[in-house]
Design a protein around this motif. Structure first.
Motif, PDB file in Angstrom:
ATOM      1  N   SER A   5      58.364 -35.906  53.484  1.00  0.00           N
ATOM      2  CA  SER A   5      59.206 -34.710  53.530  1.00  0.00           C
ATOM      3  C   SER A   5      58.578 -33.546  52.765  1.00  0.00           C
ATOM      4  O   SER A   5      58.746 -32.395  53.145  1.00  0.00           O
ATOM      5  CB  SER A   5      60.613 -35.021  53.017  1.00  0.00           C
ATOM      6  N   ASP A  62      47.100 -26.027  56.784  1.00  0.00           N
ATOM      7  CA  ASP A  62      47.832 -24.773  56.919  1.00  0.00           C
ATOM      8  C   ASP A  62      46.913 -23.681  57.479  1.00  0.00           C
ATOM      9  O   ASP A  62      47.304 -22.883  58.314  1.00  0.00           O
ATOM     10  CB  ASP A  62      48.393 -24.344  55.554  1.00  0.00           C
ATOM     11  N   GLN A 103      52.991 -24.841  47.359  1.00  0.00           N
ATOM     12  CA  GLN A 103      53.935 -23.844  47.856  1.00  0.00           C
ATOM     13  C   GLN A 103      53.545 -22.440  47.402  1.00  0.00           C
ATOM     14  O   GLN A 103      53.607 -21.491  48.171  1.00  0.00           O
ATOM     15  CB  GLN A 103      55.360 -24.191  47.407  1.00  0.00           C
ATOM     16  N   GLN A 124      56.014 -32.110  55.193  1.00  0.00           N
ATOM     17  CA  GLN A 124      56.705 -31.463  56.306  1.00  0.00           C
ATOM     18  C   GLN A 124      57.353 -30.158  55.889  1.00  0.00           C
ATOM     19  O   GLN A 124      57.336 -29.181  56.621  1.00  0.00           O
ATOM     20  CB  GLN A 124      57.776 -32.401  56.844  1.00  0.00           C
ATOM     21  N   GLU A 125      57.909 -30.171  54.684  1.00  0.00           N
ATOM     22  CA  GLU A 125      58.558 -28.965  54.182  1.00  0.00           C
ATOM     23  C   GLU A 125      57.538 -27.841  54.004  1.00  0.00           C
ATOM     24  O   GLU A 125      57.796 -26.688  54.319  1.00  0.00           O
ATOM     25  CB  GLU A 125      59.227 -29.291  52.839  1.00  0.00           C
ATOM     26  N   SER A 155      55.927 -27.219  57.872  1.00  0.00           N
ATOM     27  CA  SER A 155      56.920 -27.022  58.944  1.00  0.00           C
ATOM     28  C   SER A 155      56.363 -27.241  60.350  1.00  0.00           C
ATOM     29  O   SER A 155      56.437 -26.354  61.200  1.00  0.00           O
ATOM     30  CB  SER A 155      57.595 -25.643  58.911  1.00  0.00           C
TER      31      SER A 155
END
Lengths: 270, 106
Positions: A196, A153, B23, A199-200, A203
């Motif tokens: 997934s 990231d 996240q 990927q989530e 992105s």
């Protein structure tokens, strides 16, 4: 005019050099004149992975400094036509990759090759930034593991702000995610981030999934790009990734766990 | 994880934990990426000032600069722990226009 593809990740040990070797070999096999450059000054390893370590005479830094010309430094691969390896130096001088010197060499390469693969060093220092600066496309090599995803990231942020394309206000660098060391078995058990999930979080379009495979170590032992081992899952997965990069539609393989017997499923690991 | 483990709800799935942690941390880091360079220094200085009066740690203060269209908003959040309020404020000269701070009773 060549297209520059930088293989990067932030984190070390995720498979950048393995991927660089595989991509360069795969593109050359498809008939494109390709060169793979080692940007990891001081920790040269692409030569070993490509099996040309005994043929290195001049390197990237020699060419930047004008001590040798490109033709003297480029090593022609003996297995695949149109494939060239451009090794780096083992100097400890971290700033040997001078910006204008690298630019001059890259421009010269752009005129004679179809694809230039840049094998980035780990980290976010000078070498890594120089490798991503020239990118038209970037393959972000990521392991399904927290530190690797986080570093990927970070590198995505740098591609958006520190690349030549960003500096010049041109179209952004094309980004592709390559998941490596993937274990469908462990994903199914809930022990590993799934395709997934990653990927989530990131992105970025997925270009391939390379399963954890013994063949990768075997290939590096012998200095053979793993893509040449088409009997191995990893080799075939790399071949798929290169095909997708060239715009082909291919279904993801090796992403589901092998079926287990009833007793093993009931009691866990036998 | 075996079927028996699943039936009896043993072992949390670590991948789910990993995803959630990522996240949260990435949301924070991405916001910081576009922030101006002075923010970390500003955050440290505010922390130092607040720290004179209250027991605060690095993670209790958050400084964000947010842009919404034409408006920029500087948001400073200091999380306080009631138990950690310092019993006595540090001595300091009271300047004109400043009100002396007094520690709450109890």
């Amino acid at each position: 005019m060549a297209k520059v593809i930088t293989i990067t990740s932030g984190k070390g040990g995720v498979g950048k050099t393995t991927t660089s070797a595989a991509f360069a070999t795969g593109l050359a096999q498809r008939g494109h004149k390709t060169v793979v450059i080692d940007f990891d000054v001081g920790l040269r390893n692409l030569d070993l992975i490509m099996g040309v370590e005994r043929r290195v005479v001049f390197d990237f830094i020699n060419v930047i400094n004008g001590d040798a010309n490109l033709n003297q430094a480029l090593i022609r691969d003996k297995r695949v036509d149109k494939l060239y390896i451009f090794p780096t130096s083992q100097t400890r001088d971290k700033d040997a990759l001078k910006k204008d010197g690298v630019l001059r060499v890259m421009d010269e390469l752009r005129n004679t090759f179809d694809y230039i693969i840049c094998d980035s060093p780990a980290g976010i220092e000078h070498g890594a930034i120089t490798a991503l600066y020239h990118a038209d496309a970037a393959v972000i090599v990521t392991n399904p593991e927290v530190s690797s995803v986080r570093d990927s990231d970070r590198i995505l942020g740098m591609l958006a702000s520190k690349s030549r394309r960003a500096e010049r206000g041109e179209a952004p660098v094309e980004e592709y995610l390559l998941l490596t060391r993937y274990s469908p078995d462990r994903v199914e058990k809930g022990e590993m981030l799934s395709i997934s999930d990653v990927q989530e979080i990131l992105s970025v379009p997925l270009i391939g999934v390379i399963p954890e495979s013994e063949s990768v170590l075997k290939a590096s032992n012998t200095g053979t790009p793993v893509i040449l081992d088409q009997d191995s899952a990893a080799g075939r997965a790399y071949e798929d990734a290169v095909a997708r990069f060239m715009g082909e539609q291919r279904e993801m393989r090796f992403v589901r766990a092998e079926r287990r017997g009833f007793l093993r499923a009931l009691f866990g690991r036998a | 994880m075996s079927i028996l483990d699943r039936l009896f709800g043993r072992r949390p799935r670590s991948a789910a934990v990993a995803k959630e942690r990522l996240q949260i941390v990435l949301q924070h880091e991405r916001a910081g990426r576009s922030a101006p360079d002075f923010l970390p220094i500003l955050q440290r200085e505010i922390l130092a000032v607040v720290g004179k009066y209250l027991d605060v740690t690095d993670d209790m203060i958050q400084v964000d600069l947010e842009k919404r269209g034409e408006i920029s908003m500087l948001e400073i959040n200091v999380e306080l722990d009631k138990a950690k309020i310092k019993p006595r404020p540090p001595e300091r000269k009271v300047e004109e226009g400043f009100v002396r701070w007094t520690a709450p009773a109890g």
